[in-house]
Design a protein around this motif. Structure first.
Motif, PDB file in Angstrom:
ATOM      1  N   GLN A  68      26.689   5.628  24.074  1.00 57.26           N
ATOM      2  CA  GLN A  68      27.354   4.898  25.271  1.00 57.26           C
ATOM      3  C   GLN A  68      26.664   5.243  26.436  1.00 57.26           C
ATOM      4  O   GLN A  68      26.287   4.183  27.420  1.00 57.26           O
ATOM      5  N   GLN A  73      25.745   1.925  28.190  1.00 52.36           N
ATOM      6  CA  GLN A  73      26.453   1.622  29.726  1.00 52.36           C
ATOM      7  C   GLN A  73      25.182   2.442  30.520  1.00 52.36           C
ATOM      8  O   GLN A  73      25.635   3.104  31.544  1.00 52.36           O
ATOM      9  N   VAL A 343      35.013   4.836  27.937  1.00 54.24           N
ATOM     10  CA  VAL A 343      34.360   5.708  26.558  1.00 54.24           C
ATOM     11  C   VAL A 343      35.546   6.214  25.953  1.00 54.24           C
ATOM     12  O   VAL A 343      36.392   6.657  26.240  1.00 54.24           O
TER      13      VAL A 343
END
Ligand code: HEM
Length: 454
Positions: A68, A73, A343
């Motif tokens: 992530q 991201q 997250v």
């Protein structure tokens, strides 16, 4: 708090050490980050809030969460404030720490120097450097093998990437870098800092070393500019010197200095550590050493390795992967969020700093059997394909992934191929080896080994 229809958890309730021992953890983290991160992961799980002096960090210990941050991201994160502060004076706005459009442009410019074909062309120089460095050694003598590997890889980086050499200066460059890593990391971690211009003994020593490294880098650049028509004009430095912006302006001398310094540092330090940890691990694992010698003997029979041989040395490649698993030179990546992110079911505001650690993930028993054991064989039966993405990331991941991965893996394989056929190393009596997690994972007092001819 809710995002779309999924209820998000409150990040203030993250698991992590609480109460008074909290303060102890913050100080232990400064002294022994490897132990603190590993035990926090064991005790609190995949997402932990760790206290630091003056705040906290979010430690992510699950491969999905790592992906992530580094990939899915990644646009919500910058390199962390601490890593920028620790490296800014040395690396300026070089590739490692620049951001945004400026970083994208510099990465695009540097990329051609790292294309497979160009890197393959560096192999004979890498072999030469390994031969020259090991040519200085004799039977029975004791040397700090970590310093030997720094000298070797520094010379290889300077010759291949910059088309020049550093006669007589390699040791000083290595010492200067160690001194400045300790100095700048120590400074960046202090809540109150004495200005660098104050003439304390530490500041004066650091400023001398900064000036020395600047002088080396400016000399490399001016030598290159003075010989634009030499054979090396397609090396990385020449590409950077010739690079133009769309509006026709060249990089400023400061930008050129920053990129050259970054490549000088990043281009040798981590590979040298990989090699130094290799000799250390081999000395402690004679069965692995024996298998490596057998493979090298069968394929090379005592001659130097060439590019074409590398495909026939699976055990060597597995061993390098295993060294990078157990002693990842980049053992921790830190990012500061510049936008809110989520997250593990938590929603975090901009400003939080997250940590992802190769040291922790690479030793996680959920992904590696007998994780503390040095077992290259584990890579020979397709482990890499079975691991969840994010469980093994010695070179980082996503757009900021290491640009020099191919360079480093080639150099490590060739250097080991040359040296392991001639020498083996045993830890010198009375010398212990301890890790020192600075910007990279270093051996604290070096690795002093007695050298023997095979
Ligand atoms: C075994 C050796 C090496 C290891 C373990 C290693 C590891 C890494 C890691 C983990 C990153 C990502 C950092 C982050 O995401 O914050 C990185 C970036 C980088 N590495 Fe390496 N590296 C190695 C060798 C090299 C070599 C040989 C070079 C150059 C010749 C190099 C140049 C760079 C540069 C310029 C970056 C920044 C890339 C960017 O942000 O665009 N590295 N390295």
């Amino acid at each position: 708090m809710a995002t779309n229809t999924i209820a998000m958890k409150d990040p203030r309730r993250l698991p992590g050490p609480k109460g008074l021992p909290f303060v102890g953890v913050a100080f232990r983290l400064l002294r022994d980050p490897l132990e603190v991160m590993q035990s926090a992961a064991r005790e609190y799980g995949d997402i932990v809030r760790i206290p630091v002096v003056g705040g906290s960090r979010i430690l992510l210990n699950h491969p999905d969460y790592i992906q992530q941050v580094l990939i899915f991201q990644q646009n919500k994160f910058h390199k962390s404030k601490l890593s920028k502060e620790a490296t800014e004076r040395l690396l300026g706005q070089g590739l490692l720490i620049s951001e945004g459009d400026f970083w994208r442009r510099q990465r695009r410019l540097a990329q051609p120097a790292f294309h497979r074909q160009r890197i393959d062309g560096y192999s004979s120089t890498m072999v030469e450097c390994a031969q020259e460095q090991s040519g200085k050694w004799s039977e029975g003598e004791t040397r700090n093998i970590a310093v030997e590997m720094m000298e070797l890889t520094l010379e290889a980086a300077v010759r291949t990437l910059f088309g020049t050499t550093l006669p007589g200066e390699a040791q000083h460059v290595g010492r200067a870098m160690t001194c400045l890593m300790r100095y700048s990391l120590g400074r960046a971690r202090q809540p109150i800092r004495i200005p660098m211009t104050w003439p304390t003994p530490r500041n004066r020593r650091a400023n001398r070393e900064y000036d020395f490294l600047d002088s080396v880098v400016y000399r490399i650049i001016s030598e290159r500019k003075a010989q634009p028509n030499s054979n090396h004009r397609k090396d990385l430095l020449s590409i950077l010197i010739a690079a133009m912006d769309e509006d026709g302006t060249q990089m400023t001398p400061k930008q050129l200095r920053d990129e050259t310094m970054t490549l000088l540092l990043a281009g040798h330090e981590t590979t040298a550590l990989t090699l130094a940890w290799t000799w250390y691990l081999l000395s402690r694992n004679p069965m692995v050493e024996k298998k490596l010698h057998e493979e090298l003997g069968a394929v090379l029979g005592g001659r130097n390795p060439e590019l074409a041989d590398l495909g026939r040395l699976p055990y060597l490649h597995a061993m390098i992967k295993e060294v990078l698993r157990l002693y990842p030179p980049a053992y921790l990546l830190a990012r500061t969020a510049v936008a809110p992110f989520s997250v593990g079911g938590y929603e975090f505001p901009a400003g939080e700093t997250v940590l992802v650690s190769q040291w922790v993930l690479h030793r996680d028993p959920r992904y590696y059997d007998d994780p503390e054991a040095f077992r290259p064989e584990r890579w020979l039966d397709g482990l890499e394909g079975r691991l969840p993405p994010g469980a093994y990331f010695p070179f980082g991941d996503g757009p900021r992934r290491c640009i020099g991965q191919g360079f480093a893996m080639l150099e490590a394989a060739l250097v080991i191929g040359v040296i392991a056929q001639r020498f083996l190393f045993r830890l010198a009596p009375g010398r212990e080896v301890k890790t020192e997690p600075l910007v990279t994972l270093r051996p604290k007092h070096g690795i002093w080994m007695t050298i023997h001819r095979v």
